[in-house]
Scaffold this active site. Sequence first.
Site, PDB file in Angstrom:
ATOM      1  N   ASP A   1      78.551 -24.006  45.754  1.00  0.00           N
ATOM      2  CA  ASP A   1      79.845 -23.802  45.661  1.00  0.00           C
ATOM      3  C   ASP A   1      80.881 -24.339  46.744  1.00  0.00           C
ATOM      4  OD1 ASP A   1      78.234 -21.585  47.075  1.00  0.00           O
ATOM      5  OD2 ASP A   1      80.151 -20.807  47.117  1.00  0.00           O
ATOM      6  N   ASN A   2      80.372 -24.995  47.552  1.00  0.00           N
ATOM      7  CA  ASN A   2      81.103 -25.400  48.770  1.00  0.00           C
ATOM      8  C   ASN A   2      80.945 -26.927  48.737  1.00  0.00           C
ATOM      9  OD1 ASN A   2      82.165 -22.943  49.444  1.00  0.00           O
ATOM     10  ND2 ASN A   2      80.814 -22.837  51.048  1.00  0.00           N
TER      11      ASN A   2
ATOM     12  N   ARG B   1      83.572 -27.610  41.562  1.00  0.00           N
ATOM     13  CA  ARG B   1      82.609 -27.551  42.470  1.00  0.00           C
ATOM     14  C   ARG B   1      81.300 -28.025  41.703  1.00  0.00           C
ATOM     15  NH1 ARG B   1      84.457 -23.446  46.493  1.00  0.00           N
ATOM     16  NH2 ARG B   1      86.625 -23.202  45.704  1.00  0.00           N
TER      17      ARG B   1
ATOM     18  N   GLY C   1      82.508 -17.269  41.520  1.00  0.00           N
ATOM     19  CA  GLY C   1      83.996 -17.314  41.213  1.00  0.00           C
ATOM     20  C   GLY C   1      85.011 -17.346  42.363  1.00  0.00           C
TER      21      GLY C   1
ATOM     22  N   ASP D   1      87.803  -7.380  49.217  1.00  0.00           N
ATOM     23  CA  ASP D   1      89.052  -6.680  48.712  1.00  0.00           C
ATOM     24  C   ASP D   1      90.006  -8.056  48.564  1.00  0.00           C
ATOM     25  OD1 ASP D   1      89.293  -8.425  51.142  1.00  0.00           O
ATOM     26  OD2 ASP D   1      90.084  -6.767  52.591  1.00  0.00           O
TER      27      ASP D   1
ATOM     28  N   GLY E   1      86.828 -15.184  44.522  1.00  0.00           N
ATOM     29  CA  GLY E   1      86.999 -13.822  44.793  1.00  0.00           C
ATOM     30  C   GLY E   1      88.231 -13.437  45.503  1.00  0.00           C
ATOM     31  N   ARG E   2      88.968 -14.612  46.141  1.00  0.00           N
ATOM     32  CA  ARG E   2      89.989 -14.163  46.907  1.00  0.00           C
ATOM     33  C   ARG E   2      90.830 -15.200  47.039  1.00  0.00           C
ATOM     34  NH1 ARG E   2      89.739 -15.514  52.604  1.00  0.00           N
ATOM     35  NH2 ARG E   2      87.844 -17.013  52.928  1.00  0.00           N
TER      36      ARG E   2
ATOM     37  N   ASP F   1      86.380 -25.650  51.943  1.00  0.00           N
ATOM     38  CA  ASP F   1      86.078 -24.468  52.867  1.00  0.00           C
ATOM     39  C   ASP F   1      85.722 -24.694  54.195  1.00  0.00           C
ATOM     40  OD1 ASP F   1      86.571 -22.641  50.879  1.00  0.00           O
ATOM     41  OD2 ASP F   1      84.759 -23.078  49.782  1.00  0.00           O
TER      42      ASP F   1
END
Length: 500
Positions: free
Chosen positions: A258-259, A189, A96, A131, A98-99, A268
Site C-alpha cells: 500500500d506504499n 498503489r 484505505g 483518529d 484512514g487519515r 509515504d
Amino acid sequence: MTSALEKNRPGAAFPFDNSYVGLPERFFAPQTPTRVAEPWLIKLNDPLAEELGLDIEALRRDGAAIFSGNLVPEGAEPLAMAYAGHQFGGFSPVLGDGRAILLGEVVGRNGKRYDIQLKGAGQTPFSRRGDGRAALGPVLREYIISEAMFALGVPATRALAAVTTGEPVYREEVLPGAVFTRVAASHIRVGTFQFFAARGDTEGVRALADYVIDRHYPALKDADNPYLSFFEAVSDRQAALIARWLHVGFIHGVMNTDNMTVSGETIDFGPCAFMDSYNPATVFSSIDHHGRYAYANQPAIGQWNLARLGETLLPLIDAEPDSAVDKANAVIRAYGERFQAHWLKGMRAKIGLGGEEDGDLELVQALLTLMQAQDADFTLTFRRLSDLAGDEAAEPAFSASFREPEACREWLARWRERLSRDRQTATERASAMRGVNPAFVPRNHRVEQAIDAAVEDGDFSLFEALLTVLAKPYEDQPDFAAYMEPPKPDERVLATFCGT
C-alpha cells in the site's frame, strides 16, 4: 442548508479537473475534512504552487483554512480512496485512506495531472480505530524528506503546505496536531489493485488498470497486450526508482504494497531515513524488527511487491490461466536484470566511469565492501571521491573517510587505472560526479533537531534552514558546511517512527 465548510469558498485557488471521482462508487468514499480549532500556516511551497498553476495570493490569504480542511476550495470533490495491502508480508483486505483526503486533481503548467491530498484531515470510513489526525513531527518530516528527494532527482511525492491545527493529538504523549498537503502524480498503489482482486472484482481491476494506463502510460493503450505492457512499465519504473534510493543511501522503512505507487514515485515518508555509515543491513524503522525493509533488501522487496501486482492482473493479461502466469512470471524475472542495469549505471556515474567494462561491477563492489569494513560515511565518501577526481590534492580528505586512511590505497590504484581508459578529462569527470554525488542529504540527526525545536519550542528556524540547504544538495554551500557532517556519537538517530 449550507455547511460551515462550504461558506466563503475561495473561488480560483485551485483549477480542479477531477477524474478519479468519475470511477465507480466502490473505489472511494466521499469525505469532507473535519474542522480544526485554530489553523496556522507553517509553510507554503510557492515554487510548487506556481508549477501547478495555483493562485498563490489566494493560498497565502486563505492557506491556513484551506490546508487544514476548514475551507474546501471551489471545484474540490473530497474523497478517501479504498485500497488493501500487504504490510510486512501480512495481507489486510481493507486499509484505505484512514487519515488522508484527496481534495481533487489539477493539471499543472507542464500539462501533467496531479493529486492534491490532505494528510491528517480527520477520520474517514477507513480510519478503523484511528483518529484521522497527524502530529506535527511526522508532518515536518514528510515535508523535509519529500522536498529533499525532489531536489536529489528521485521521483517522489511533493510537499505543497504544512499547517498546525491548534489541537492536540494523542499518541504515546500529547503532541501538537498538524495537516500536510501532499502532491502526487497519483495516489494509486499496488494495494489499490489488491483491494478489488481480493474481492474477485475483475471488472474493478480492469476499470482501475484502464484508468491508470490512460493517466500514466497512455502510449500503452494501443499495445498488443496493454495490461502486460502496463505490468512491464510499472516494473521498470520501480526498478529505476529503487536503484535511485540506493544511490543516495535512502531507506524507505515501510515498503508495504500500500506504499508502492504504480506511477513510480516514492510515497509515504514515515520511518524512512538516509544512511550515515555504509552498512547494507541498516534498518531505522522502529517497527521493522526483522530487517525486512533493510537498505539492501529493498530491491528484492520491490520484486516481491510487483509479484503481488502481477497476481491482480492475471485475468487481464490472458484468459488462459497458465499462460497468464507464464507471462507475468517473465516480467517478474526480468525485474532483477532491469534493477541491476539501473543500479550499475548509476554506480558507474558515482565513481566517475564514463564507459562500460566487464570489471566495473567488481570495482564498485570492492569500494562498498571497503566502506562497510572501514565504517565510512556513505554520502561523504562519494562526495570526496568526486573532489579527488578533479584534484589529486583532495586525496587526504577522501582517505579520512575511512577509519584507517591507508586502507583505501589499493582501491584507489585500481580506480585510477580504470579511469585511465576513459576519455573524460579530469574536469569533466569531477563535474559529472558532483552532479550525482550530493554534498547534502537529510541527515537523520538534523531532521530530528528541526522537529524537536518546532514541537517543543515552536521554533521553525531549523526547519527553514534545513529546507534551504536541501534545496541545493549538489552545491557546496560553504555557509552550511556543517550540514554535510555525519552525526557525532551522541547525535546518532537509531530509530525512526511511523507518523500514524
